[in-house]
Enzyme design. Structure first.
Site, PDB file in Angstrom:
ATOM      1  N   PRO A 132     -78.813 -52.225 156.410  1.00  0.00           N
ATOM      2  CA  PRO A 132     -79.392 -51.241 157.443  1.00  0.00           C
ATOM      3  C   PRO A 132     -80.034 -50.197 156.864  1.00  0.00           C
ATOM      4  CG  PRO A 132     -77.271 -51.993 158.254  1.00  0.00           C
ATOM      5  CD  PRO A 132     -77.219 -52.563 156.783  1.00  0.00           C
ATOM      6  N   ALA A 134     -80.692 -49.957 153.281  1.00  0.00           N
ATOM      7  CA  ALA A 134     -81.060 -50.182 152.140  1.00  0.00           C
ATOM      8  C   ALA A 134     -81.874 -51.523 151.955  1.00  0.00           C
ATOM      9  CB  ALA A 134     -79.813 -49.967 150.913  1.00  0.00           C
ATOM     10  N   SER A 136     -85.812 -52.246 150.705  1.00  0.00           N
ATOM     11  CA  SER A 136     -86.482 -52.086 149.663  1.00  0.00           C
ATOM     12  C   SER A 136     -85.906 -51.063 148.594  1.00  0.00           C
ATOM     13  CB  SER A 136     -87.991 -51.848 149.920  1.00  0.00           C
ATOM     14  OG  SER A 136     -88.460 -52.527 150.602  1.00  0.00           O
ATOM     15  N   TRP A 162     -80.151 -58.846 157.580  1.00  0.00           N
ATOM     16  CA  TRP A 162     -81.326 -59.803 157.045  1.00  0.00           C
ATOM     17  C   TRP A 162     -80.746 -61.182 156.114  1.00  0.00           C
ATOM     18  CZ3 TRP A 162     -83.844 -57.993 160.762  1.00  0.00           C
ATOM     19  CH2 TRP A 162     -84.302 -56.542 161.104  1.00  0.00           C
ATOM     20  N   THR A 164     -80.439 -64.605 155.287  1.00  0.00           N
ATOM     21  CA  THR A 164     -80.611 -66.022 155.913  1.00  0.00           C
ATOM     22  C   THR A 164     -79.504 -66.680 155.686  1.00  0.00           C
ATOM     23  OG1 THR A 164     -83.120 -65.753 155.166  1.00  0.00           O
ATOM     24  CG2 THR A 164     -82.051 -67.958 155.231  1.00  0.00           C
ATOM     25  N   GLN A 303    -122.881 -70.520 161.430  1.00  0.00           N
ATOM     26  CA  GLN A 303    -122.505 -69.700 160.107  1.00  0.00           C
ATOM     27  C   GLN A 303    -121.059 -68.778 160.095  1.00  0.00           C
ATOM     28  OE1 GLN A 303    -125.737 -67.618 158.232  1.00  0.00           O
ATOM     29  NE2 GLN A 303    -126.597 -69.541 157.261  1.00  0.00           N
ATOM     30  N   GLU A 388     -88.350 -60.204 150.744  1.00  0.00           N
ATOM     31  CA  GLU A 388     -88.348 -60.294 149.130  1.00  0.00           C
ATOM     32  C   GLU A 388     -89.187 -59.385 148.310  1.00  0.00           C
ATOM     33  OE1 GLU A 388     -87.292 -63.900 147.127  1.00  0.00           O
ATOM     34  OE2 GLU A 388     -86.965 -65.271 148.965  1.00  0.00           O
ATOM     35  N   THR A 390     -91.648 -56.074 150.324  1.00  0.00           N
ATOM     36  CA  THR A 390     -92.522 -55.941 151.127  1.00  0.00           C
ATOM     37  C   THR A 390     -93.984 -55.975 150.159  1.00  0.00           C
ATOM     38  OG1 THR A 390     -92.678 -53.473 150.839  1.00  0.00           O
ATOM     39  CG2 THR A 390     -91.428 -54.627 152.787  1.00  0.00           C
TER      40      THR A 390
END
Length: 404
Positions: A132, A134, A136, A162, A164, A303, A388, A390
């Site tokens: 939460p 920590a 990056s 976060w 997965t 175009q 992984e 930003t």
């Protein structure tokens, strides 16, 4: 190394076409449903396992492709199918890479197969690094691992976020602090075996995109794991920490961080995921522009639309080439002296956001509805500039490499 070429060989083309067929026939028809349900698509993962796509053997074959193009090619095709479902299929790979990057041969042989299970009993794995406070800023990590020498066990406490497959995984790989005074250099990675007491799922996140992929907090409360679950072993950790302390005193060179070793290995693969999503949106927009008639002619003859499509195609090809270069370099053992891995991830991620947004614009009002897939693709693409590392972190890594 063989003669330089950008042409896939026949074996690679066969694998690509096989994956493309699975993505087109199995993933795409189910994409909207699982996006709405926001649940792990277990039936599709099981189908992938039955076909051999979701398996250690398949990813090992791609990982050890001597050209380095096996993994990016596979990622592009699966994420061309659908990003949310594809992440559910390949999310275990990040945990596997964590073990491959930091573990011993015995640990790799013991734990990586358990991450996948088999076609009759599919399993998933989770890599738990972010917290939460920590993300990056890995130096701010608070999850602690304390060694109990009397029992030869490590005791883990903290909260990861976060993650997965967090909480639903059979095997969790957890990065924790073992020496707070060393900051990010005092981290180590641990295997948390199945059904270990004290590990639980916290909040499951409802996300903007990649909604078929399970993302949640992982709570660790006095989680005890055997000493052999420390990736790399205690002797290697003690040696690394000793070197870090000496270099900290002398202001010396950087010592490898456990989490960063995993991310460095996976960044080109994330770039390939972004390329797949961008390509999917571009193809929808191209087909639409050829068939949508306004003012008596297909809109691709204007175009304003044609030039957008030209830029989209060029950007996708450029992103793929950066990903392929980084992947080839990694396989050839060439160091990323100019942060080529971060370059590939940065550019491909930004291209995915831009191209999927342009696809919506070309489809107009239709692109903004869920009747057409570009709306979902645009939501999915947003994650590539975030997870992984930003885009801002990638730029920092690249700029530091330039400044050396």
């Amino acid at each position: 190394m063989g003669e330089f070429t950008l042409e896939l060989n026949e074996d690679q083309k066969q694998v690509r076409d096989w994956l493309h067929g699975f993505a087109a026939d199995v993933m795409r028809p189910a994409a909207a449903e699982w996006d709405e349900r926001e649940e792990t698509p277990w039936p599709i993962i099981q189908e992938a396992a039955k076909l051999g796509i979701y398996s250690l053997d398949f990813y090992a074959q791609q990982f050890f492709d001597p050209t380095g193009l096996g993994i990016p090619m596979a990622m592009e095709e699966l994420f061309w199918g659908d990003a949310g479902i594809a992440l559910s299929i390949v999310g275990t790979g990040l945990a596997a890479v964590g073990v491959l990057a930091n573990g011993t041969e015995e640990q790799i042989g013991t734990w990586v197969p358990q991450m996948y299970g088999d076609a009759n009993d599919v399993k998933v794995a989770a890599f738990c690094s972010s917290e939460p406070d920590a993300g990056s800023d890995v130096a701010s990590m608070r999850t602690r691992a304390v060694y109990d020498g009397a029992k030869d066990e490590w005791v883990l406490n903290g909260t990861k976020t976060w993650a997965t497959n967090g909480g639903i995984a059979n095997v969790h790989v957890v990065v924790a602090v073992v020496d707070p005074e060393l900051g990010s250099k005092g981290h180590a990675s641990f295997i948390v075996p199945p059904n270990t007491p004290g590990l639980s799922q916290g909040q499951k996140f409802q996300k903007h995109g990649i909604r078929a992929s399970h993302t949640a907090e992982v709570v660790l409360e006095d989680v005890r794991v055997p000493g052999h679950c420390l990736l790399g072993g205690k002797e290697k950790l003690d040696d690394r920490l000793a070197r870090a302390r000496e270099k900290a005193k002398a202001g010396g060179e950087r010592v490898k961080n456990a989490a960063m070793a995993t991310f460095e290995a996976s960044r080109p693969a994330v770039g390939a995921m972004a390329v797949g999503t961008a390509r999917a949106a571009y193809e929808v927009a191209l087909d639409y522009a050829k068939t949508r008639v306004q003012f008596g002619r297909p809109i691709i003859e204007n175009q304003g639309v044609a030039f957008q499509l030209a830029d989209m195609a060029t950007q996708i090809d450029a992103a793929r080439l950066l990903v392929w270069r980084a992947s080839w370099m990694a396989t050839a053992g060439k160091p990323f002296t100019a942060a080529e891995g971060s370059m590939s991830k940065l550019y491909a991620s930004e291209v995915a956001k831009q191209v999927t947004g342009q696809a919506i614009q070309i489809l107009g009002g239709n692109g903004y509805t869920r009747e057409y897939p570009v709306e979902r693709m645009h939501r999915d693409a947003a994650i590539y500039t975030i997870f992984e590392g930003t885009s801002e972190i990638q730029r920092m890594v690249i700029s530091r490499a330039l400044a050396k």
